[in-house]
Design a protein around this motif. Sequence first.
Motif, PDB file in Angstrom:
ATOM      1  N   ARG A  87      -9.915  -0.506  -4.534  1.00 58.50           N
ATOM      2  CA  ARG A  87      -9.547  -0.127  -6.113  1.00 58.50           C
ATOM      3  C   ARG A  87      -8.301  -0.482  -6.455  1.00 58.50           C
ATOM      4  NH1 ARG A  87     -12.541   4.785  -4.796  1.00 58.50           N
ATOM      5  NH2 ARG A  87     -14.696   4.533  -5.545  1.00 58.50           N
ATOM      6  N   HIS A  88      -7.519  -0.436  -5.310  1.00 57.58           N
ATOM      7  CA  HIS A  88      -5.927  -0.881  -5.679  1.00 57.58           C
ATOM      8  C   HIS A  88      -5.895  -2.158  -6.116  1.00 57.58           C
ATOM      9  CE1 HIS A  88      -4.834   3.424  -5.159  1.00 57.58           C
ATOM     10  NE2 HIS A  88      -5.341   3.440  -4.011  1.00 57.58           N
ATOM     11  N   ALA A  89      -6.800  -3.070  -5.153  1.00 56.91           N
ATOM     12  CA  ALA A  89      -6.603  -4.267  -5.388  1.00 56.91           C
ATOM     13  C   ALA A  89      -7.603  -5.211  -6.413  1.00 56.91           C
ATOM     14  CB  ALA A  89      -6.693  -5.012  -4.036  1.00 56.91           C
ATOM     15  N   GLY A  90      -8.530  -4.252  -7.061  1.00 57.86           N
ATOM     16  CA  GLY A  90      -9.507  -4.884  -7.933  1.00 57.86           C
ATOM     17  C   GLY A  90     -10.849  -4.254  -7.678  1.00 57.86           C
ATOM     18  N   ILE A  91     -11.650  -4.492  -8.196  1.00 55.54           N
ATOM     19  CA  ILE A  91     -13.046  -3.972  -8.219  1.00 55.54           C
ATOM     20  C   ILE A  91     -14.056  -4.994  -7.352  1.00 55.54           C
ATOM     21  CG2 ILE A  91     -15.085  -2.783  -9.118  1.00 55.54           C
ATOM     22  CD1 ILE A  91     -12.960  -1.862 -11.413  1.00 55.54           C
ATOM     23  N   THR A  92     -14.919  -4.433  -6.191  1.00 54.82           N
ATOM     24  CA  THR A  92     -15.559  -5.530  -5.832  1.00 54.82           C
ATOM     25  C   THR A  92     -17.083  -5.344  -5.987  1.00 54.82           C
ATOM     26  OG1 THR A  92     -13.917  -6.046  -3.909  1.00 54.82           O
ATOM     27  CG2 THR A  92     -16.283  -6.697  -3.711  1.00 54.82           C
ATOM     28  N   ILE A  93     -17.642  -6.352  -6.608  1.00 57.10           N
ATOM     29  CA  ILE A  93     -19.123  -6.326  -7.016  1.00 57.10           C
ATOM     30  C   ILE A  93     -19.944  -6.903  -5.870  1.00 57.10           C
ATOM     31  CG2 ILE A  93     -21.082  -6.515  -8.649  1.00 57.10           C
ATOM     32  CD1 ILE A  93     -19.073  -4.451  -9.474  1.00 57.10           C
ATOM     33  N   ARG A  94     -20.849  -6.005  -5.028  1.00 58.46           N
ATOM     34  CA  ARG A  94     -21.532  -6.678  -3.983  1.00 58.46           C
ATOM     35  C   ARG A  94     -22.877  -7.203  -4.547  1.00 58.46           C
ATOM     36  NH1 ARG A  94     -21.772  -1.516  -0.234  1.00 58.46           N
ATOM     37  NH2 ARG A  94     -22.358  -0.628  -2.455  1.00 58.46           N
ATOM     38  N   LEU A  95     -22.776  -8.783  -4.623  1.00 60.08           N
ATOM     39  CA  LEU A  95     -23.925  -9.040  -5.159  1.00 60.08           C
ATOM     40  C   LEU A  95     -24.905  -9.723  -4.265  1.00 60.08           C
ATOM     41  CD1 LEU A  95     -25.370 -10.436  -7.923  1.00 60.08           C
ATOM     42  CD2 LEU A  95     -23.676 -12.363  -7.826  1.00 60.08           C
ATOM     43  N   LEU A 106     -26.268 -14.385 -12.137  1.00 61.75           N
ATOM     44  CA  LEU A 106     -25.373 -13.542 -12.760  1.00 61.75           C
ATOM     45  C   LEU A 106     -24.094 -13.983 -13.076  1.00 61.75           C
ATOM     46  CD1 LEU A 106     -24.385 -10.606 -13.757  1.00 61.75           C
ATOM     47  CD2 LEU A 106     -24.062 -10.028 -11.420  1.00 61.75           C
ATOM     48  N   LEU A 107     -23.624 -14.982 -12.057  1.00 59.45           N
ATOM     49  CA  LEU A 107     -22.266 -15.553 -12.085  1.00 59.45           C
ATOM     50  C   LEU A 107     -22.166 -16.426 -13.371  1.00 59.45           C
ATOM     51  CD1 LEU A 107     -21.611 -16.459  -8.366  1.00 59.45           C
ATOM     52  CD2 LEU A 107     -20.822 -14.299  -9.793  1.00 59.45           C
ATOM     53  N   ASP A 108     -23.211 -17.183 -13.593  1.00 54.18           N
ATOM     54  CA  ASP A 108     -23.225 -18.232 -14.854  1.00 54.18           C
ATOM     55  C   ASP A 108     -22.855 -17.263 -16.115  1.00 54.18           C
ATOM     56  OD1 ASP A 108     -23.499 -20.282 -13.014  1.00 54.18           O
ATOM     57  OD2 ASP A 108     -25.588 -20.393 -13.722  1.00 54.18           O
ATOM     58  N   VAL A 109     -23.602 -15.855 -16.357  1.00 54.57           N
ATOM     59  CA  VAL A 109     -23.249 -15.152 -17.348  1.00 54.57           C
ATOM     60  C   VAL A 109     -22.038 -14.526 -17.512  1.00 54.57           C
ATOM     61  CG1 VAL A 109     -24.252 -12.966 -18.462  1.00 54.57           C
ATOM     62  CG2 VAL A 109     -26.085 -14.484 -17.530  1.00 54.57           C
ATOM     63  N   TRP A 110     -21.337 -14.324 -16.105  1.00 56.01           N
ATOM     64  CA  TRP A 110     -20.342 -13.563 -16.273  1.00 56.01           C
ATOM     65  C   TRP A 110     -19.117 -14.555 -16.411  1.00 56.01           C
ATOM     66  CZ3 TRP A 110     -18.521  -8.794 -16.556  1.00 56.01           C
ATOM     67  CH2 TRP A 110     -17.274  -8.647 -16.052  1.00 56.01           C
ATOM     68  N   GLN A 115     -11.912 -14.463 -16.994  1.00 55.73           N
ATOM     69  CA  GLN A 115     -10.625 -14.427 -17.443  1.00 55.73           C
ATOM     70  C   GLN A 115     -10.081 -13.029 -18.169  1.00 55.73           C
ATOM     71  OE1 GLN A 115      -8.122 -16.465 -16.700  1.00 55.73           O
ATOM     72  NE2 GLN A 115      -9.708 -17.654 -15.600  1.00 55.73           N
ATOM     73  N   LYS A 116     -10.952 -12.417 -19.040  1.00 58.08           N
ATOM     74  CA  LYS A 116     -10.645 -11.316 -19.726  1.00 58.08           C
ATOM     75  C   LYS A 116     -10.914 -10.090 -18.599  1.00 58.08           C
ATOM     76  CE  LYS A 116     -11.941  -8.288 -23.636  1.00 58.08           C
ATOM     77  NZ  LYS A 116     -12.900  -8.039 -24.729  1.00 58.08           N
ATOM     78  N   TYR A 117     -11.503 -10.137 -17.774  1.00 59.70           N
ATOM     79  CA  TYR A 117     -11.809  -8.993 -16.862  1.00 59.70           C
ATOM     80  C   TYR A 117     -11.797  -9.289 -15.307  1.00 59.70           C
ATOM     81  CZ  TYR A 117     -14.203  -6.949 -20.607  1.00 59.70           C
ATOM     82  OH  TYR A 117     -14.582  -6.423 -22.055  1.00 59.70           O
ATOM     83  N   ARG A 118     -10.479  -9.795 -15.218  1.00 54.95           N
ATOM     84  CA  ARG A 118     -10.005 -10.284 -13.916  1.00 54.95           C
ATOM     85  C   ARG A 118     -10.088  -9.120 -12.639  1.00 54.95           C
ATOM     86  NH1 ARG A 118      -4.646 -14.228 -15.127  1.00 54.95           N
ATOM     87  NH2 ARG A 118      -5.712 -15.588 -16.556  1.00 54.95           N
ATOM     88  N   GLN A 119     -10.248  -8.257 -13.045  1.00 53.57           N
ATOM     89  CA  GLN A 119     -10.268  -6.956 -11.690  1.00 53.57           C
ATOM     90  C   GLN A 119     -11.465  -7.030 -11.056  1.00 53.57           C
ATOM     91  OE1 GLN A 119     -10.532  -6.585 -15.157  1.00 53.57           O
ATOM     92  NE2 GLN A 119     -11.368  -4.595 -15.859  1.00 53.57           N
ATOM     93  N   TYR A 120     -12.529  -7.646 -11.741  1.00 55.13           N
ATOM     94  CA  TYR A 120     -13.747  -7.848 -10.888  1.00 55.13           C
ATOM     95  C   TYR A 120     -13.821  -8.963 -10.068  1.00 55.13           C
ATOM     96  CZ  TYR A 120     -15.504  -3.864 -13.978  1.00 55.13           C
ATOM     97  OH  TYR A 120     -15.502  -2.842 -14.632  1.00 55.13           O
ATOM     98  N   LYS A 121     -14.041  -8.670  -8.835  1.00 59.37           N
ATOM     99  CA  LYS A 121     -14.264  -9.906  -7.837  1.00 59.37           C
ATOM    100  C   LYS A 121     -15.913  -9.474  -7.372  1.00 59.37           C
ATOM    101  CE  LYS A 121      -9.895 -10.399  -8.149  1.00 59.37           C
ATOM    102  NZ  LYS A 121      -9.417 -11.544  -8.915  1.00 59.37           N
ATOM    103  N   PHE A 122     -16.445 -10.523  -6.684  1.00 59.47           N
ATOM    104  CA  PHE A 122     -17.711 -10.563  -6.451  1.00 59.47           C
ATOM    105  C   PHE A 122     -17.908 -11.030  -4.789  1.00 59.47           C
ATOM    106  CE2 PHE A 122     -18.151 -11.536 -10.955  1.00 59.47           C
ATOM    107  CZ  PHE A 122     -19.079 -10.749 -11.155  1.00 59.47           C
ATOM    108  N   LYS A 285     -20.965   1.276 -13.431  1.00 59.69           N
ATOM    109  CA  LYS A 285     -21.478   1.642 -14.765  1.00 59.69           C
ATOM    110  C   LYS A 285     -20.529   0.752 -15.691  1.00 59.69           C
ATOM    111  CE  LYS A 285     -22.756   5.724 -14.847  1.00 59.69           C
ATOM    112  NZ  LYS A 285     -22.808   7.188 -15.152  1.00 59.69           N
ATOM    113  N   GLU A 286     -19.092   0.877 -15.504  1.00 67.08           N
ATOM    114  CA  GLU A 286     -18.222   0.154 -16.409  1.00 67.08           C
ATOM    115  C   GLU A 286     -18.828  -1.377 -16.564  1.00 67.08           C
ATOM    116  OE1 GLU A 286     -13.679  -0.519 -17.256  1.00 67.08           O
ATOM    117  OE2 GLU A 286     -14.412   0.884 -15.823  1.00 67.08           O
ATOM    118  N   PHE A 287     -18.880  -1.884 -15.479  1.00 62.83           N
ATOM    119  CA  PHE A 287     -19.292  -3.394 -15.171  1.00 62.83           C
ATOM    120  C   PHE A 287     -20.578  -3.767 -15.954  1.00 62.83           C
ATOM    121  CE2 PHE A 287     -21.598  -6.898 -13.015  1.00 62.83           C
ATOM    122  CZ  PHE A 287     -20.764  -7.904 -13.128  1.00 62.83           C
TER     123      PHE A 287
END
Length: 297
Positions: A87-95, A106-110, A115-122, A285-287
């Motif tokens: 959480r300190h380095a970002g939020i990882t979504i396990r896809l 999903l990645l094409d939609v995202w 750029q706006k939500y850089r905290q999310y990593k996949f 949930k936020e994602f």
Amino acid sequence: MISRQLQVFLRVADCGSFSKAAAQLFVTPASVMKQINILENMYGTELLKRSNRGVELTEAGKILYADGQKMLALSKETEAKIKNAGRHAGITIRLGSSLLCPSRLLLDVWAPLQQKYRQYKFRIVPFEDTKEEIISLIASLGERMDIIAGSFNSRTMLKYADHLQLGYSKFCIAVPKGHRLADKKLLEPEDLYGERLMLVKSGDAELIDSFYELMRQKHPQIQLEETSYYYDIDTFNVCEQTGTLLLTLDLWADIHPSLITLPVNWEYKIPYGILYPKNPTPELKEFIAILQQKNIK
């Protein structure tokens, strides 16, 4: 973090039966026994005594069960620590990603939101498309993976996970190379007359049931053949080997190198989207809320 085989073994030991464990894992008893056989072959010893009354742990099985419970607890503790540190380095979504559920959906939609939500990593988590274990995988979302993307219109699937629609995919026809229709650029429904067309079994998806009804009313000359409730790669293999046509989707166009996916002059399409746990973490949930807002726009 612990192996699938060990997870199955612990569940069988707790249930005292292959069939009860299979019901809880949403797989067949044969699939459960296969996992146990793999584990026993790996250790070179019997772990469970089979009988008409169920199963009992052998001495070796008792050792594995005791240590396995410790490993399971440690695995959960480690996973919690990793998530907390992450959480300190970002939020990882396990896809989750497979041939039939490619991560790119999903990645094409995202991509426009990246750029706006850089905290999310996949983190891409590969899995195999198997009819026997897909329900178990969906029911366990949130453990090894958070999200899978694909076409999910099965009533059974949607009992075990929540769904967010991302778009639509068109119904197409896959034909083997060398088939009389393979050189066409666009098929008419009449081109399929006299052909065998394989498609998902009826009774578990409203849109598929409607398609069956329309085909029987408007194009009874097409021989409809039901496969299992869910496709896997063997479904495509069978069609290539037998010369049978397959009802497929444009998003599955590149799955089998010996099949050609052709559009059809009709308006049939089906939604695709993502599945995620019934009780997602606050971060997930936020994602999902961000994706929902994008869809509204």
